[in-house]
Design an enzyme around this catalytic site. Structure first.
Site, short mmCIF file in Angstrom:
data_model
loop_
_atom_site.label_atom_id
_atom_site.label_comp_id
_atom_site.label_asym_id
_atom_site.label_seq_id
_atom_site.Cartn_x
_atom_site.Cartn_y
_atom_site.Cartn_z
N ASN A 17 -9.42 -1.50 -33.08
CA ASN A 17 -10.39 -0.61 -32.44
C ASN A 17 -9.83 0.80 -32.52
O ASN A 17 -8.96 1.18 -31.74
CB ASN A 17 -10.57 -1.08 -30.99
CG ASN A 17 -11.52 -0.19 -30.21
OD1 ASN A 17 -12.04 0.81 -30.73
ND2 ASN A 17 -11.75 -0.54 -28.96
N ARG A 74 -13.94 -2.90 -34.45
CA ARG A 74 -15.00 -2.44 -33.55
C ARG A 74 -15.53 -1.11 -34.10
O ARG A 74 -14.75 -0.20 -34.40
CB ARG A 74 -14.43 -2.21 -32.16
CG ARG A 74 -15.46 -1.64 -31.23
CD ARG A 74 -14.84 -1.17 -29.95
NE ARG A 74 -15.86 -0.53 -29.13
CZ ARG A 74 -15.62 0.51 -28.35
NH1 ARG A 74 -14.43 1.03 -28.28
NH2 ARG A 74 -16.58 1.03 -27.64
N HIS A 108 -21.83 -0.64 -25.37
CA HIS A 108 -21.19 -1.79 -24.68
C HIS A 108 -21.80 -3.13 -25.08
O HIS A 108 -21.68 -4.13 -24.36
CB HIS A 108 -21.30 -1.67 -23.14
CG HIS A 108 -20.52 -0.54 -22.54
ND1 HIS A 108 -21.01 0.26 -21.54
CD2 HIS A 108 -19.29 -0.06 -22.82
CE1 HIS A 108 -20.10 1.17 -21.22
NE2 HIS A 108 -19.05 1.00 -21.99
N ARG A 113 -18.49 11.30 -16.83
CA ARG A 113 -19.81 11.63 -17.38
C ARG A 113 -20.86 11.65 -16.27
O ARG A 113 -20.82 10.81 -15.37
CB ARG A 113 -20.24 10.62 -18.45
CG ARG A 113 -19.43 10.72 -19.72
CD ARG A 113 -19.88 9.70 -20.75
NE ARG A 113 -18.73 9.16 -21.45
CZ ARG A 113 -18.63 7.92 -21.90
NH1 ARG A 113 -19.62 7.08 -21.74
NH2 ARG A 113 -17.54 7.53 -22.52
N GLU A 164 -14.20 -8.23 -24.91
CA GLU A 164 -14.80 -7.75 -26.15
C GLU A 164 -14.00 -8.20 -27.37
O GLU A 164 -14.55 -8.50 -28.42
CB GLU A 164 -14.93 -6.22 -26.11
CG GLU A 164 -15.96 -5.77 -25.10
CD GLU A 164 -15.84 -4.31 -24.73
OE1 GLU A 164 -16.56 -3.50 -25.32
OE2 GLU A 164 -15.04 -3.97 -23.84
#
Ligand code: AMP
Length: 396
Positions: free
Chosen positions: A10, A88, A177, A238, A383
């Protein structure tokens, strides 16, 4: 050992996470992180069978980092056990509705999505190219954050903007996600004794980046993130949803340019922005206990927006079988779960304080009173395992 493990990579712009997993037994042999790549402080950290190690790799780029990783895998006698490399990739646009093998066409299509994720996709492509160089015999696959949400109906993904922006520039909601949602939805159905093709779940993936998704019969039908991962929930740094006219307001009022406003919304807002203390949920919770007003407010806004979005997305499901919490915050914060489940009591949720506290720091299980339907539950996301499973299926 036979060759059935998957190396998962990743790549971020200055980091590289990795793991070697057996998708059948779910055993993880190594995981780790190369970080601060491209700087004198670049370093590699790993865990092999629970034992930690680290190594300085000053000025290493992604190429040098994967070179160092290869040596590490050799020392751990893992190289011969690896059957494929799974990557990923953040943005697959509308080109990728599922994971796939790396081919020249796939590489081109990922490149073509770069305008949608200018920071992430180039790093992901670098990771693939370097892995091909160091593991030339191994098949490589790509697993996208966006592809799970490609099942969303048009009414859920279109912005009410001039249609030409969608047609000509791909401006629409994509969602992220996805790998986590796919894994968590399956686990939740198993835990609740539901058939995946007859299930209605609201899932909140709450980490430093946070989103929620409505998953009907195993498919995403709505999600809170949009064209980019900024839209939707309040996150660590965020803002989530704001009035888009904020751009012209801040430009006129404060003289900020586009880059400054983008930074403000992505890096200085959310829990950090309101609390003026931290983006880290643990720090916010500790400060709340000490009576820190802005930390308390940050938590209030976080929970309220989350409950409001989840309630809103229920229209996409028609019924709710389960409300699932996952991600670093979802798996660990009993405070947030309690508040959100209570705010959603209109749907019939009834929290079990005891079960919720039992999953204070991890663990999986139902957190509503047992007789109650619908159920709220905690599921630990994985994941990497999902990427390993996809990769194994693709090379089979
Ligand atoms: P992730 O991005 O999924 O790794 O999640 C990171 C977030 O999980 C951070 O905001 C952490 O503060 C939060 N987190 C981790 N452990 C806990 C905990 N025990 N209680 C509350 N938040 C936690």
């Amino acid at each position: 050992m036979s060759q059935e493990n998957i190396l998962i990579i990743n790549c971020g712009s200055s980091s590289l996470k990795f793991a070697v997993i057996n998708p059948q037994t779910e055993e993880e042999f190594i995981n780790g992180l190369a970080e601060r790549l491209g700087s004198p402080e670049a370093g590699l950290r790993w865990k092999i069978n629970g034992e930690k190690g680290k190594q300085a790799i000053a000025d290493a780029d992604h190429d040098a980092a994967i070179g160092a990783l290869l040596s590490l895998l050799r020392d751990a006698n893992l190289v011969e056990t690896i059957a494929a490399v799974g990557h990923r990739v953040v943005h697959g646009g509308e080109s990728f509705k599922e994971s796939c093998l790396v081919t020249d066409e796939a590489m081109q299509a990922i490149e073509d999505c770069t305008h949608l994720a200018p920071l992430h996709n180039p790093a992901n492509l670098t990771g693939i190219r370097v892995a091909q160089k160091y593991f030339p015999e191994l098949p490589q696959t790509v697993v996208f954050d966006t592809s799970f949400h490609q099942t969303m109906p048009k009414q859920a993904y279109m912005y009410a903007l001039p249609y030409s922006l969608y047609r000509e520039h791909g401006v629409r909601r994509y969602g992220f996600h996805g790998t986590s949602y796919r894994y968590v939805a399956k686990q939740a159905c198993e835990m609740l004794g539901l058939e995946e093709n007859n299930s209605a779940l609201l899932i909140a993936h709450l980490g430093n980046g946070a989103s929620a998704s409505a998953v009907l019969n195993g498919e995403s039908v709505d999600t809170t993130m949009g064209l980019t991962p900024l839209e939707g929930l309040v996150m660590g740094t965020r803002s989530g949803d704001v009035d888009a006219n904020l751009f012209s307001f801040l430009n006129k009022e404060c003289g900020y340019d586009i880059q400054q406003i983008t930074d403000l919304l992505n890096k200085k807002s959310g829990l950090l922005g309101i609390s003026e203390l931290s983006n880290d949920c643990r720090t916010i919770e500790e400060a709340m206990e000490e009576g820190h007003e802005q930390a308390t407010l940050a938590m209030d806004v976080f929970c309220y927006v989350l409950a409001k979005k989840l309630a809103g997305m229920s229209v996409a499901l028609g019924r709710i079988d389960g409300l699932v919490f996952t991600g670093g915050i979802g798996e660990n914060s009993d405070i947030i779960r309690k508040r959100v489940v209570e705010m959603m009591s209109i749907f019939g949720f009834e929290l079990s304080e005891e079960l919720n506290l039992k999953h204070r720091f991890g663990g999986e299980g139902v957190i509503t009173t047992n007789e109650q339907c619908p159920k709220a539950l905690v599921v630990a996301t994985n994941e990497e395992l999902m990427i390993a499973r996809d990769t194994a299926a693709l090379i089979a």
